[in-house]
Design a protein around this motif. Structure first.
Motif, mmCIF file in Angstrom:
data_model
loop_
_atom_site.group_PDB
_atom_site.id
_atom_site.type_symbol
_atom_site.label_atom_id
_atom_site.label_comp_id
_atom_site.label_asym_id
_atom_site.label_seq_id
_atom_site.Cartn_x
_atom_site.Cartn_y
_atom_site.Cartn_z
ATOM 1 N N ALA A 1 -10.803 -0.784 2.446
ATOM 2 C CA ALA A 1 -11.496 -2.046 2.174
ATOM 3 C C ALA A 1 -12.592 -2.257 3.220
ATOM 4 O O ALA A 1 -13.608 -2.901 2.955
ATOM 5 N N THR A 2 -12.396 -1.689 4.390
ATOM 6 C CA THR A 2 -13.381 -1.845 5.472
ATOM 7 C C THR A 2 -14.765 -1.373 5.030
ATOM 8 O O THR A 2 -15.762 -2.061 5.227
ATOM 9 N N TYR B 1 -10.251 -13.009 8.589
ATOM 10 C CA TYR B 1 -10.106 -11.606 8.991
ATOM 11 C C TYR B 1 -11.397 -11.265 9.738
ATOM 12 O O TYR B 1 -12.497 -11.461 9.199
ATOM 13 N N ASN C 1 -5.103 -13.289 5.054
ATOM 14 C CA ASN C 1 -4.749 -12.856 6.404
ATOM 15 C C ASN C 1 -5.531 -13.764 7.347
ATOM 16 O O ASN C 1 -6.755 -13.810 7.220
ATOM 17 N N ASP D 1 -11.839 -10.634 -1.034
ATOM 18 C CA ASP D 1 -11.031 -9.576 -0.434
ATOM 19 C C ASP D 1 -9.584 -9.809 -0.865
ATOM 20 O O ASP D 1 -8.963 -10.796 -0.455
ATOM 21 N N TYR E 1 -4.192 -7.829 -0.215
ATOM 22 C CA TYR E 1 -2.743 -8.094 -0.292
ATOM 23 C C TYR E 1 -2.332 -8.563 -1.686
ATOM 24 O O TYR E 1 -1.325 -9.255 -1.844
ATOM 25 N N SER F 1 -7.336 -2.513 -1.375
ATOM 26 C CA SER F 1 -7.016 -1.395 -0.466
ATOM 27 C C SER F 1 -5.714 -0.719 -0.871
ATOM 28 O O SER F 1 -4.658 -1.359 -0.922
ATOM 29 N N LYS G 1 -2.989 -0.910 1.812
ATOM 30 C CA LYS G 1 -2.088 -2.069 1.839
ATOM 31 C C LYS G 1 -1.078 -1.977 0.707
ATOM 32 O O LYS G 1 0.111 -2.204 0.910
ATOM 33 N N LYS H 1 -7.006 5.340 4.297
ATOM 34 C CA LYS H 1 -8.322 4.693 4.164
ATOM 35 C C LYS H 1 -8.923 4.910 2.765
ATOM 36 O O LYS H 1 -9.967 5.546 2.596
HETATM 37 C C1 LIG Z 1 -7.882 -9.026 4.885
HETATM 38 C C2 LIG Z 1 -8.151 -7.594 5.167
HETATM 39 N N1 LIG Z 1 -9.221 -6.998 4.617
HETATM 40 C C3 LIG Z 1 -9.512 -5.702 4.855
HETATM 41 C C4 LIG Z 1 -8.729 -4.932 5.672
HETATM 42 C C5 LIG Z 1 -9.081 -3.493 5.904
HETATM 43 O O1 LIG Z 1 -8.455 -2.688 4.956
HETATM 44 P P1 LIG Z 1 -8.515 -1.088 5.018
HETATM 45 O O2 LIG Z 1 -7.461 -0.629 5.953
HETATM 46 O O3 LIG Z 1 -8.257 -0.669 3.603
HETATM 47 O O4 LIG Z 1 -9.875 -0.707 5.462
HETATM 48 C C6 LIG Z 1 -7.607 -5.513 6.288
HETATM 49 C C7 LIG Z 1 -6.761 -4.729 7.217
HETATM 50 O O5 LIG Z 1 -6.011 -5.243 7.997
HETATM 51 C C8 LIG Z 1 -7.308 -6.867 6.014
HETATM 52 O O6 LIG Z 1 -6.233 -7.471 6.552
#
Ligand SMILES: Cc1ncc(COP(=O)(O)O)c(C=O)c1O
Length: 384
Positions: free
Chosen positions: A97-98, A122, A171, A199, A202, A230, A233, A241
């Protein structure tokens, strides 16, 4: 030596997670701060990846993702959310997701643009906004329900506002946004012609029978929403990743322009394995949710006899804790004391806030940990 660092990144600091983890190592503390599982994902997914490797799936994947994986993602949206997603034109597979966030922010924001960010947030959203030169306007989610004021949100929308950033489930609070809240956000997005970047990493980690509702499934919202998720998750394999961004074709095109020069393509065998994994969601999800729900319930019940008050999370693997007022201590001081004196690491919540002081009274704990680690960690918290 000359300072070579670009001006625009000067506001990005070493994250609190790194600082806390370093302190935890120094004091040999149990780490309930780090936000990822300390146990492995399913063996059968690893076997699928190995099978893919052995059958020659080792060269570059298509830039937008392996077709069978995109088809499975599209099927999941249909089956769980009744959304029609075109696997060829509306999905971009990303390095977690990053990268989906990075490519999305860079596709749509430029110097001077404004975006709405709910806090606590986040921290990746803030960093991405800074990298693009965009200005976040913060709307504070208020305890006890971590809800917001519709009129405050509307008052913060200006001619420069391009998007509302939503994180559902949320989060660090574990909040699942109500249908009513989603309708409020959708109403404003439509009234002021804004994008919604949602996003939803979760999306499947919900408890107490709660179902996730993607904001893209609300009337006329698919056309203005970028939904990010993601596999790390969903399947408890953050190190792989693998993530994705789902958006209508006209919004997917700019995202893919950035993506092609960021990672270009995501690891091939992992995508084949995740295609298989998504196909098994019906069997997998009850076990997945039960595992985490039991951990959540254990922590909540144990913390009743501690000095910390926990806020019930309806999703995610995080719990927010109120620091006892009698201690007259802020979150950073409390987190430091907990590591140094009690041997337990948590995250000071002010790291998730830019405007409100509410974070100074809370800590974030991650319960995605082995039972014995949780037991030992919670005992240490109870001693505080
Ligand atoms: C709300 C949120 N978005 C994105 C991410 C990043 O996800 P990924 O590990 O798939 O890059 C996280 C990771 O902790 C997250 O908590």
């Amino acid at each position: 030596m000359k300072n070579f660092e670009a001006n625009r990144i000067s506001k990005i600091e070493t994250s609190i997670f790194t600082k806390i983890s370093q302190l935890a190592i120094k004091h040999k503390a149990i780490n309930l701060g780090q936000g990822f599982p300390d146990f492995d994902g399913p063996d059968w997914i690893m076997e699928e990846a190995f099978k893919a490797m052995k059958s020659g799936k080792n060269q570059y994947a298509p830039a937008n993702g392996v077709l069978s994986f995109r088809k499975e993602i599209s099927d999941v949206y249909k089956k769980f959310y009744s959304l029609d997603i075109n696997a060829d034109e509306e999905i971009t597979v990303t390095a977690g997701a990053t990268e989906a966030l990075y490519s999305t922010f860079n596709a749509f924001f430029q110097e001077g643009d404004e975006l709405i960010l709910f806090e606590p947030y986040y921290d990746g959203y803030f960093a991405n906004a800074i990298l693009c030169g965009a200005n976040p306007k913060f709307i504070s989610l208020r305890k006890p329900d971590f809800t917001f004021d519709f009129y405050e949100l509307e008052a913060n929308i200006t001619e420069k506002t391009k998007a509302i950033i939503l994180n559902n489930p949320h989060n660090p609070t574990g909040k699942v946004w109500t249908l009513e809240e989603l309708h409020w956000i959708a109403k404003l997005a439509k009234r002021y012609n804004l994008l919604v970047i949602s996003d939803e990493v979760y999306e499947f980690l919900t408890f107490d029978g709660v179902s996730h509702i993607p904001i893209a499934s609300l009337p006329e919202m698919k056309e203005r929403t970028i939904t990010i998720s993601s596999m790390g998750k969903t399947f408890g394999m953050t190190g792989w990743k693998i993530g994705y961004a789902v958006a209508p074709a006209n919004l997917t095109a700019p995202i893919q322009k950035v993506h092609q020069w960021t990672t270009f393509a995501v690891n091939t065998p992992g995508q084949h394995a995740m295609a298989h994994a998504l196909n098994q969601l019906d069997e997998y999800l009850p076990i997945f949710r039960k595992t985490y729900e039991e951990k959540r319930d254990y922590v909540l019940s144990e913390l009743k006899s501690s000095n910390f008050k926990a806020h019930l999370p309806k999703a995610s693997y995080f719990i927010m804790l109120d620091i006892p007022k009698e201690k007259n201590i802020n979150d950073l001081e409390c987190a430091t004391e907990l590591i140094e004196k009690n041997g337990i690491a948590t995250i000071p919540s002010s790291a998730f806030y830019s405007k409100s002081d509410e974070g100074k009274g809370m800590l974030r704990l991650c319960f995605a940990k082995k039972d014995e680690i949780l037991r030992a960690g919670i005992e240490k918290l109870k001693n505080y």
